[in-house]
Design an enzyme around this catalytic site. Structure first.
Site, PDB file in Angstrom:
ATOM      1  N   GLY A  46       0.847  -1.188   0.000  1.00  0.00           N
ATOM      2  CA  GLY A  46       0.000   0.000   0.000  1.00  0.00           C
ATOM      3  C   GLY A  46       0.882   1.237   0.000  1.00  0.00           C
ATOM      4  O   GLY A  46       1.016   1.942  -1.012  1.00  0.00           O
ATOM      5  N   ARG A  47       1.535   1.457   1.132  1.00  0.00           N
ATOM      6  CA  ARG A  47       2.334   2.665   1.330  1.00  0.00           C
ATOM      7  C   ARG A  47       3.371   2.878   0.226  1.00  0.00           C
ATOM      8  O   ARG A  47       3.564   3.989  -0.249  1.00  0.00           O
ATOM      9  CB  ARG A  47       3.065   2.546   2.674  1.00  0.00           C
ATOM     10  CG  ARG A  47       3.751   3.819   3.119  1.00  0.00           C
ATOM     11  CD  ARG A  47       4.670   3.540   4.316  1.00  0.00           C
ATOM     12  NE  ARG A  47       4.076   2.765   5.349  1.00  0.00           N
ATOM     13  CZ  ARG A  47       3.506   3.253   6.453  1.00  0.00           C
ATOM     14  NH1 ARG A  47       3.472   4.546   6.643  1.00  0.00           N
ATOM     15  NH2 ARG A  47       2.996   2.439   7.364  1.00  0.00           N
ATOM     16  N   ARG A 104      -0.978  11.127  11.065  1.00  0.00           N
ATOM     17  CA  ARG A 104       0.197  10.308  11.360  1.00  0.00           C
ATOM     18  C   ARG A 104       1.176  10.929  12.364  1.00  0.00           C
ATOM     19  O   ARG A 104       1.654  10.236  13.262  1.00  0.00           O
ATOM     20  CB  ARG A 104       0.928   9.920  10.063  1.00  0.00           C
ATOM     21  CG  ARG A 104       0.034   9.190   9.052  1.00  0.00           C
ATOM     22  CD  ARG A 104       0.786   8.565   7.893  1.00  0.00           C
ATOM     23  NE  ARG A 104       1.611   7.468   8.347  1.00  0.00           N
ATOM     24  CZ  ARG A 104       2.896   7.549   8.544  1.00  0.00           C
ATOM     25  NH1 ARG A 104       3.540   8.667   8.271  1.00  0.00           N
ATOM     26  NH2 ARG A 104       3.560   6.526   8.991  1.00  0.00           N
ATOM     27  N   TYR A 121       1.490   8.517  15.485  1.00  0.00           N
ATOM     28  CA  TYR A 121       2.687   7.664  15.536  1.00  0.00           C
ATOM     29  C   TYR A 121       3.966   8.463  15.776  1.00  0.00           C
ATOM     30  O   TYR A 121       5.062   7.895  15.709  1.00  0.00           O
ATOM     31  CB  TYR A 121       2.884   6.907  14.223  1.00  0.00           C
ATOM     32  CG  TYR A 121       1.650   6.229  13.673  1.00  0.00           C
ATOM     33  CD1 TYR A 121       1.114   5.106  14.295  1.00  0.00           C
ATOM     34  CD2 TYR A 121       1.031   6.704  12.524  1.00  0.00           C
ATOM     35  CE1 TYR A 121      -0.012   4.482  13.777  1.00  0.00           C
ATOM     36  CE2 TYR A 121      -0.097   6.088  12.006  1.00  0.00           C
ATOM     37  CZ  TYR A 121      -0.610   4.979  12.642  1.00  0.00           C
ATOM     38  OH  TYR A 121      -1.720   4.364  12.121  1.00  0.00           O
ATOM     39  N   CYS A 123      -7.573  22.131  18.824  1.00  0.00           N
ATOM     40  CA  CYS A 123      -7.333  22.456  20.242  1.00  0.00           C
ATOM     41  C   CYS A 123      -6.714  21.303  21.011  1.00  0.00           C
ATOM     42  O   CYS A 123      -7.317  20.762  21.953  1.00  0.00           O
ATOM     43  CB  CYS A 123      -8.644  22.871  20.877  1.00  0.00           C
ATOM     44  SG  CYS A 123      -9.448  24.142  19.924  1.00  0.00           S
ATOM     45  N   GLU A 124      -5.550  20.859  20.574  1.00  0.00           N
ATOM     46  CA  GLU A 124      -4.799  19.816  21.279  1.00  0.00           C
ATOM     47  C   GLU A 124      -3.327  20.061  21.008  1.00  0.00           C
ATOM     48  O   GLU A 124      -2.955  20.350  19.866  1.00  0.00           O
ATOM     49  CB  GLU A 124      -5.121  18.420  20.713  1.00  0.00           C
ATOM     50  CG  GLU A 124      -6.511  17.965  20.957  1.00  0.00           C
ATOM     51  CD  GLU A 124      -6.650  16.450  20.753  1.00  0.00           C
ATOM     52  OE1 GLU A 124      -5.675  15.703  20.972  1.00  0.00           O
ATOM     53  OE2 GLU A 124      -7.751  16.047  20.369  1.00  0.00           O
ATOM     54  N   TYR A 164      -2.154   6.556   3.932  1.00  0.00           N
ATOM     55  CA  TYR A 164      -2.634   6.737   5.308  1.00  0.00           C
ATOM     56  C   TYR A 164      -2.746   8.214   5.666  1.00  0.00           C
ATOM     57  O   TYR A 164      -2.562   8.596   6.813  1.00  0.00           O
ATOM     58  CB  TYR A 164      -1.740   5.973   6.304  1.00  0.00           C
ATOM     59  CG  TYR A 164      -1.568   4.517   5.921  1.00  0.00           C
ATOM     60  CD1 TYR A 164      -2.642   3.640   6.012  1.00  0.00           C
ATOM     61  CD2 TYR A 164      -0.365   4.023   5.411  1.00  0.00           C
ATOM     62  CE1 TYR A 164      -2.525   2.315   5.626  1.00  0.00           C
ATOM     63  CE2 TYR A 164      -0.232   2.696   5.031  1.00  0.00           C
ATOM     64  CZ  TYR A 164      -1.313   1.847   5.137  1.00  0.00           C
ATOM     65  OH  TYR A 164      -1.191   0.538   4.749  1.00  0.00           O
TER      66      TYR A 164
HETATM   67  N1  LLP Z   1      -1.785  -6.172   4.079  1.00  0.00           N
HETATM   68  C1  LLP Z   1      -2.275  -6.184   5.334  1.00  0.00           C
HETATM   69  C2  LLP Z   1      -2.936  -7.381   5.822  1.00  0.00           C
HETATM   70  C3  LLP Z   1      -2.134  -5.028   6.152  1.00  0.00           C
HETATM   71  O1  LLP Z   1      -2.605  -5.058   7.391  1.00  0.00           O
HETATM   72  C4  LLP Z   1      -1.478  -3.892   5.642  1.00  0.00           C
HETATM   73  C5  LLP Z   1      -1.330  -2.676   6.459  1.00  0.00           C
HETATM   74  C6  LLP Z   1      -1.007  -3.934   4.318  1.00  0.00           C
HETATM   75  C7  LLP Z   1      -1.172  -5.100   3.565  1.00  0.00           C
HETATM   76  C8  LLP Z   1      -0.339  -2.771   3.667  1.00  0.00           C
HETATM   77  O2  LLP Z   1       0.836  -2.388   4.297  1.00  0.00           O
HETATM   78  P1  LLP Z   1       1.749  -1.252   3.624  1.00  0.00           P
HETATM   79  O3  LLP Z   1       2.338  -1.833   2.367  1.00  0.00           O
HETATM   80  O4  LLP Z   1       0.886  -0.095   3.320  1.00  0.00           O
HETATM   81  O5  LLP Z   1       2.754  -0.965   4.642  1.00  0.00           O
HETATM   82  N2  LLP Z   1      -1.852   3.747   9.443  1.00  0.00           N
HETATM   83  C9  LLP Z   1      -0.487   3.276   9.556  1.00  0.00           C
HETATM   84  C10 LLP Z   1      -0.234   2.026   8.737  1.00  0.00           C
HETATM   85  C11 LLP Z   1      -1.138   0.868   9.081  1.00  0.00           C
HETATM   86  C12 LLP Z   1      -0.882  -0.354   8.220  1.00  0.00           C
HETATM   87  C13 LLP Z   1      -1.881  -1.419   8.481  1.00  0.00           C
HETATM   88  N3  LLP Z   1      -1.800  -2.576   7.637  1.00  0.00           N
HETATM   89  C14 LLP Z   1       0.457   4.410   9.173  1.00  0.00           C
HETATM   90  O6  LLP Z   1      -0.010   5.502   8.875  1.00  0.00           O
HETATM   91  O7  LLP Z   1       1.668   4.227   9.203  1.00  0.00           O
END
Ligand code: LLP
Length: 421
Positions: free
Chosen positions: A277-278, A314, A318, A346-347, A375
């Site tokens: 994803g990212r 984020r 995090y 306001c935080e 994200y």
């Molecule tokens: N597959 C599964 C089962 C997942 O849980 C995730 C991400 C992905 C694929 C994709 O991961 P990526 O390639 O995007 O790293 N909100 C957080 C990230 C949460 C990721 C959750 N799962 C942030 O902003 O860093």
């Protein structure tokens, strides 16, 4: 590499000056580059071109329909974790046989929706879920392809909130119990065991945890085959990290990641699925914002901007870093000064960066938060009754609003006051 660069002193997305988008759409606003999305998706395909594969974009990273359509048209599959994400993938034109359903708490209604609409595979996360899917599929006269998500108990060496592959995490079935669970899956009606699934975390900047996890998956696959299961697919998850700081060591490249996969499981002859994803969308997006005030504090100056934690969560959630850059290119050797860049919510947590080194700034100046495509918009809310942040997609020298900013009237219209009040 991305397509956000200075041209003629102006920060551009591809060939569109970002200041033009700020003026025409207003700020805050997310801006994505189609060329960067295309490039990053291509890098994963290339990394797996030695075998049959499907790159399933993790929809949770960015679920805008235009982004999904762009990737779907390039041949991407989709990894979804809710009925809403499934609906988005379908609405973007992705066929069911390219959609993988992951997630720890799929409800029967969500499962039914995916069986009705078509699904490539369910990634099962627990035995109760497996039994529920079996009962549902059998009652619908369907047989659905499944993989079991195994938890390999590997430390992904990432932020604790986004590590998923340790035994203390809620995800998957302990790998030591996998054979037992597969035996039950094979005996249950309505399920067809096709693969093994693993995902150990997000923003991984080291390939060793992948090596460790995939070696365990390879061993398990051999054991399952010996037990008589036809394992033809491996879903190896997502998680490859991106550089959030321009001046830092970059994480491994998709091609290196592909080699790790090949080394670990290449001899098994399985079709490979991955769920990035990212890495596809993170550096394909920026968040534009305007300086509202420059406030002199004691020992520090605050840059109060019109984006806030509700638009980009984020940093507050995090402690994440996003490079902040001015839209007007600073002159070579221009003096910089430290600013605490904050939003109006306001935080105290509504702080994007402390001591960001920026040239002299004034109210009205425009800035961009880099690496905000993943994200970012998906985690936005209307906290403080700030309308949901809009999104724009750039391609070459043109752009389109792909999610409009709601008006106050639209925002308020979703509430209703009971007649007895
Ligand atoms: N597959 C599964 C089962 C997942 O849980 C995730 C991400 C992905 C694929 C994709 O991961 P990526 O390639 O995007 O790293 N909100 C957080 C990230 C949460 C990721 C959750 N799962 C942030 O902003 O860093």
């Amino acid at each position: 590499m991305d397509h956000f660069n200075y041209q003629g002193g102006q920060l551009c997305a591809e060939d569109v000056p970002l200041s033009r988008i700020a003026v025409e759409v207003g700020t805050p606003v997310y801006v994505y580059s189609a060329a960067t999305l295309t490039r990053h998706f291509g890098l994963f395909r290339q990394a797996l071109d030695w075998t049959d594969h499907l790159v399933c974009f993790a929809v949770k990273a960015n679920s805008n329909l235009a982004v999904l359509k762009l990737l779907g048209d390039l041949g991407a599959g989709m990894d979804v974790v809710s009925g809403g994400e499934y609906a988005r993938a379908k609405a973007a034109g992705v066929p069911g046989d390219r959609i993988v359903f992951s997630g720890v708490g799929k409800t029967p209604a969500e499962m039914r929706m995916a069986i009705d609409g078509g699904i490539r595979q369910f990634n099962l996360e627990s035995e109760p879920e497996m039994r529920a899917l079996s009962a549902l599929a059998a009652s619908m006269g369907a047989t659905v392809p499944v993989a079991v998500r195994v938890n390999p108990d590997v430390d992904a060496k990432t932020h604790e909130k986004i590590a998923t592959g340790k035994s203390e995490n809620k995800f998957g079935i302990p790998i030591a119990r996998a054979r037992e669970v597969y035996a039950e899956a094979a005996a249950l009606p309505g399920l067809q065991v096709v693969g093994v699934d693993v995902h150990i975390g997000s923003q991984l900047t080291d390939l060793d945890p992948y090596r460790a996890a995939y070696a365990k998956v390879a061993d398990l696959t051999r054991a399952l085959r010996a037990d008589g299961h036809a394992i033809t697919r491996l879903d190896l998850g997502g998680g490859l990290g991106i550089p959030y700081r321009r001046d830092n060591n970059a994480p491994p490249l998709p091609i290196e990641y592909g080699q790790v996969i090949r080394d670990a499981v290449g001899d098994l002859g399985c079709e490979i699925e991955i769920e990035p994803g990212r890495n596809i969308v993170g550096n394909a997006g920026v968040l534009l914002s305007q300086v509202v005030y420059v406030k002199e504090g004691e020992g520090r100056d605050f840059l109060i901007v019109d984006a806030a934690m509700n638009d980009l969560l984020r940093p507050a959630m995090y402690g994440a870093h996003h490079d902040i850059v001015p839209l007007i290119e600073p002159a070579v050797g221009a003096t910089v000064q430290p600013f605490d860049v904050v939003g109006p919510v306001c935080e105290s947590g509504d702080t994007f960066q402390k001591g960001a080194e920026l040239p002299a700034m004034a109210a009205g100046d425009l800035i961009a938060f880099r690496s905000a495509g993943a994200y970012g918009a998906v985690m936005a809310s209307e906290y403080n009754s700030r309308p949901l942040v809009p999104e724009v997609l750039v391609s070459g020298d043109h752009f389109a609003v792909i999610r409009a900013r709601p008006t106050f009237e639209e925002m308020l219209a979703r509430d209703s006051i009971p007649e007895w009040l």
